[in-house]
Design an enzyme around this catalytic site. Structure first.
Site, PDB file in Angstrom:
ATOM      1  N   GLU A 257       0.885  -1.155   0.000  1.00 42.26           N
ATOM      2  CA  GLU A 257       0.000   0.000   0.000  1.00 42.26           C
ATOM      3  C   GLU A 257       0.931   1.215   0.000  1.00 42.26           C
ATOM      4  O   GLU A 257       1.879   1.257   0.788  1.00 42.26           O
ATOM      5  CB  GLU A 257      -0.870   0.052   1.258  1.00 42.26           C
ATOM      6  CG  GLU A 257      -1.812   1.255   1.203  1.00 42.26           C
ATOM      7  CD  GLU A 257      -2.559   1.541   2.511  1.00 42.26           C
ATOM      8  OE1 GLU A 257      -2.206   0.960   3.548  1.00 42.26           O
ATOM      9  OE2 GLU A 257      -3.489   2.361   2.470  1.00 42.26           O
TER      10      GLU A 257
ATOM     11  N   ARG B 161       5.871 -12.701   9.699  1.00 39.31           N
ATOM     12  CA  ARG B 161       6.555 -11.471   9.344  1.00 39.31           C
ATOM     13  C   ARG B 161       7.877 -11.391  10.082  1.00 39.31           C
ATOM     14  O   ARG B 161       8.083 -12.028  11.109  1.00 39.31           O
ATOM     15  CB  ARG B 161       5.683 -10.267   9.646  1.00 39.31           C
ATOM     16  CG  ARG B 161       5.306 -10.111  11.099  1.00 39.31           C
ATOM     17  CD  ARG B 161       4.297  -8.986  11.268  1.00 39.31           C
ATOM     18  NE  ARG B 161       4.814  -7.732  10.725  1.00 39.31           N
ATOM     19  CZ  ARG B 161       4.040  -6.759  10.244  1.00 39.31           C
ATOM     20  NH1 ARG B 161       2.727  -6.904  10.236  1.00 39.31           N
ATOM     21  NH2 ARG B 161       4.554  -5.654   9.794  1.00 39.31           N
TER      22      ARG B 161
ATOM     23  N   LYS C 230       4.942   0.409   9.876  1.00 38.70           N
ATOM     24  CA  LYS C 230       4.940   1.630   9.076  1.00 38.70           C
ATOM     25  C   LYS C 230       4.414   2.817   9.879  1.00 38.70           C
ATOM     26  O   LYS C 230       4.892   3.928   9.759  1.00 38.70           O
ATOM     27  CB  LYS C 230       4.033   1.437   7.848  1.00 38.70           C
ATOM     28  CG  LYS C 230       4.769   0.969   6.614  1.00 38.70           C
ATOM     29  CD  LYS C 230       3.910   1.246   5.388  1.00 38.70           C
ATOM     30  CE  LYS C 230       3.874   0.051   4.471  1.00 38.70           C
ATOM     31  NZ  LYS C 230       2.915   0.214   3.368  1.00 38.70           N
TER      32      LYS C 230
END
Length: 560
Positions: A37, A267, A277
RNA sequence: AGGGGAGUCGCCAAGUGGUAAGGCAUCGGAUUUUGAUUCCGACAUUCGCAGGUUCGAUCCCUGCCUCCCCUGCCA
């Protein structure tokens, strides 16, 4: 590229799945995708995902797409799109064909939404956010049906059209899938797939005032691109039933021809850093770092500016492996990978960062200088003259008045080798009024240039630089950004409390004159100190601006 | 408490009914005009715990424990 024969690349469960799919003929060619994104810069965790997705395509002769998941215009900017593309290219990967955007499929997505309405599998809901939360139930209690769940197909079709046409205020209505409010999987409790949001979109501008949600968009985008293996992180495992639900209905109706398989892996977490982020964004907006590309940031652009090369980051990703178990990787793994990929490439030069002046008392016109190779093992990197002068600087740390046991550097009345030059002996110490040593008087053993002294062994070798021709440079020394190995997991404390106050130290360094022709991003090993890179933004030798960032230190096995 | 995922050396991570790969780290030792590199060598009788099945289990079964994720009109 360093592929060690002894370092067998570990298999992983995703490769096993792909090999099986290829073997059974389920797929002739695999297609993966990296779907960021554009709401921030890519970080080390994304690097792992990039290496996975593009790496899989490369290894199995498949295809990997780059697709921006641009369904939330409020957070997405073109700056992020550009930085993401640049980061991927820098890492050494190329996406197949044109860059894709979820927004490329907005029309299709709308069409499919109408299909779901017509199937009586979607409805327009008037519940506001609070009400919806209440109706959704909790982790342990079932949800209850929305009072708008039974609207007719006609009414829903009409309402949805009006939503698109801007008849309603932002947030006034949503389009929801009609699945199961009693499901133990909350993602299946009539998920919202469209919301009203009057926001300017980076690609579609003001064409739309309704935007599709991730769960609805992602799976359809994958299917439209014929993605075979859709790899994502573990937190999306709960979403897989929804992913499959949407695709299965569309495939059954022949609106879609492929059903991609979503595969989740854990992850990456790295010690002494954060990979969120949102939190990285906070560091930037709160000016706790100089920007997204601050060399202390775990962002790809930060690592690049720090001097980490792409091969090192790739090697790190390979060594981390892919699995489903929780993991917090040691920073030493990253640093070792980077060092290893710099070892054979970086020219060696000398630099002194904390100078102590040394006067060579018997220096005279017959004192010679030597040409020295830029690399002890790779002559092809060339050589340069290392000119000795009467006055030199050595590292303050390389002199110790009361040497500890095992000390093999310089001390009073002892000898040490000046790298690429003579053996010298410290004869005299010059102190200032307060007793600090400000200068050393040493004598050269003139019979030691390029050969060992006779009758004794001098073990220590120290680096040095000429006072008269060294170049002054700004050297930025970086340390870990946080003092805590897991800064965002300390009970009730904010991760920003653990920012390392010494994560950046700026010093004046004296470097060999060869750097006058250096370019931004040139990597060097400053012998005995570590790897350094000419700063990508601030280094400009054409205007005599020399700025180096410390990439990583050398391994130091000397136990004091 | 409901759903999902995971527990193999300090950190990653293969393996899988036949008796524990590899990397990083660590510790020895050799070579070295970088205490670097390189090179040799050491490094889990044991796979979260407890039972069971089996000639044999890290792998199969049962129970338990621990950790992570999920209640955005974020992705």
């Amino acid at each position: 590229m360093t592929i060690h024969s002894h370092e067998v690349e570990a298999s992983n469960f995703i490769k096993n799945i792909i090999e099986e799919d290829l073997k059974t003929g389920k797929h002739q060619v695999i297609i993966t995708r990296f779907p960021p994104e554009p709401n921030g810069y890519l970080h080390i965790g994304h690097a792992k995902s990039i290496c996975l997705n593009f790496g899989l395509a490369k290894e199995f002769d498949g295809i990997c797409n780059l697709r921006f998941d641009d369904t939330n215009p409020e957070k997405e900017t073109d700056e992020y799109v550009q930085s993401i593309k640049e980061s991927i290219k820098w890492l050494g990967f190329n996406w197949d064909g044109e860059v894709k955007y979820a927004s490329d499929y907005f029309d299709k997505l709308y069409e499919f939404a109408e299909f779901f309405i017509k199937q009586s599998l979607a409805y327009v809901c008037d519940l506001n956010a609070d009400e919806m939360r209440e109706y959704r139930g909790s982790l342990v209690t079932k949800g209850k049906d929305s009072p708008y769940r039974k609207r007719s197909v006609e009414e829903n079709l009409n309402l949805f059209k009006q939503m698109r046409e801007g008849e309603f205020a932002d947030g006034a209505k949503t389009l929801r899938l009609k699945i199961d409010m009693a499901s133990s999987n909350i993602n299946l409790r009539d998920p919202v797939i469209y919301r009203i949001k009057r926001a300017h979109h980076i690609r579609t501008g003001d064409k739309w005032c309704i935007y599709p949600m991730y769960d609805y968009t992602h799976c359809i985008s994958d299917a439209l691109e014929n993605i075979t293996h859709s790899c994502c992180t573990l937190e999306f495992a709960d979403h897989r039933p929804l992913y499959d639900w949407v695709i299965a209905h569309l495939v059954k109706a022949n609106l879609l021809t492929s059903h991609p398989r979503q595969i989740e892996f854990s992850r990456l977490e790295l010690q002494y850093t954060i990979t969120s982020k949102r939190k990285l964004n906070q560091l930037v907006t709160d000016n706790l770092v100089s920007g997204w590309d601050d060399p202390r940031m775990p962002t790809i652009s930060g690592m690049r500016r720090r001097g980490y090369n792409k091969e090192g980051v790739q090697l790190f990703a390979k060594r981390c492996g892919i699995s489903k178990s929780p993991n917090i990787v040691d920073v030493s793994l990253l640093e070792a990978s980077v060092r290893e990929e710099l070892e054979n490439k970086a020219p060696r030069i000398m630099a002194v960062l904390n100078p102590l002046k040394v006067v060579l008392t018997n220096f005279d016109e017959y004192t010679a200088s030597r040409s020295a190779g830029f690399h002890p093992q790779h002559a092809q990197l060339g050589e340069r003259l290392v000119e000795l002068t009467r006055e030199i600087y050595i590292e303050r740390d390389d002199f110790m008045l009361d040497p500890i046991s095992g000390w093999q550097r310089l001390t009073a009345n002892s000898e040490v080798r000046l790298r690429h030059s003579y053996v010298i002996k410290c004869d005299e110490l010059i102190k200032d009024a307060t007793g600090n040593i400000v200068e050393l008087r040493c004598s050269i053993d003139k019979n030691t240039l390029g050969k060992n002294p006779e009758g004794r062994k001098v073990k220590g070798v120290i680096h040095w630089v000429s006072v008269t021709n060294a170049i002054e440079a700004q050297v930025r020394l970086y340390d870990r950004l946080f003092t805590e190995a897991e800064p965002d997991r300390v009970n009730g404390k904010d991760f920003k409390e653990f920012i390392n106050p010494h994560s950046l130290t700026i010093v004046k360094g004296y470097i060999e004159p060869v750097i006058i022709s250096s370019n931004a991003e040139d990597c060097y090993q400053f012998e005995r100190l570590g790897y350094f890179v000419a700063d990508r933004c601030d280094h400009d030798s054409s205007s005599n601006k020399y700025v180096f960032n410390k990439t990583v230190g050398l391994k130091d096995t000397w136990k004091k």
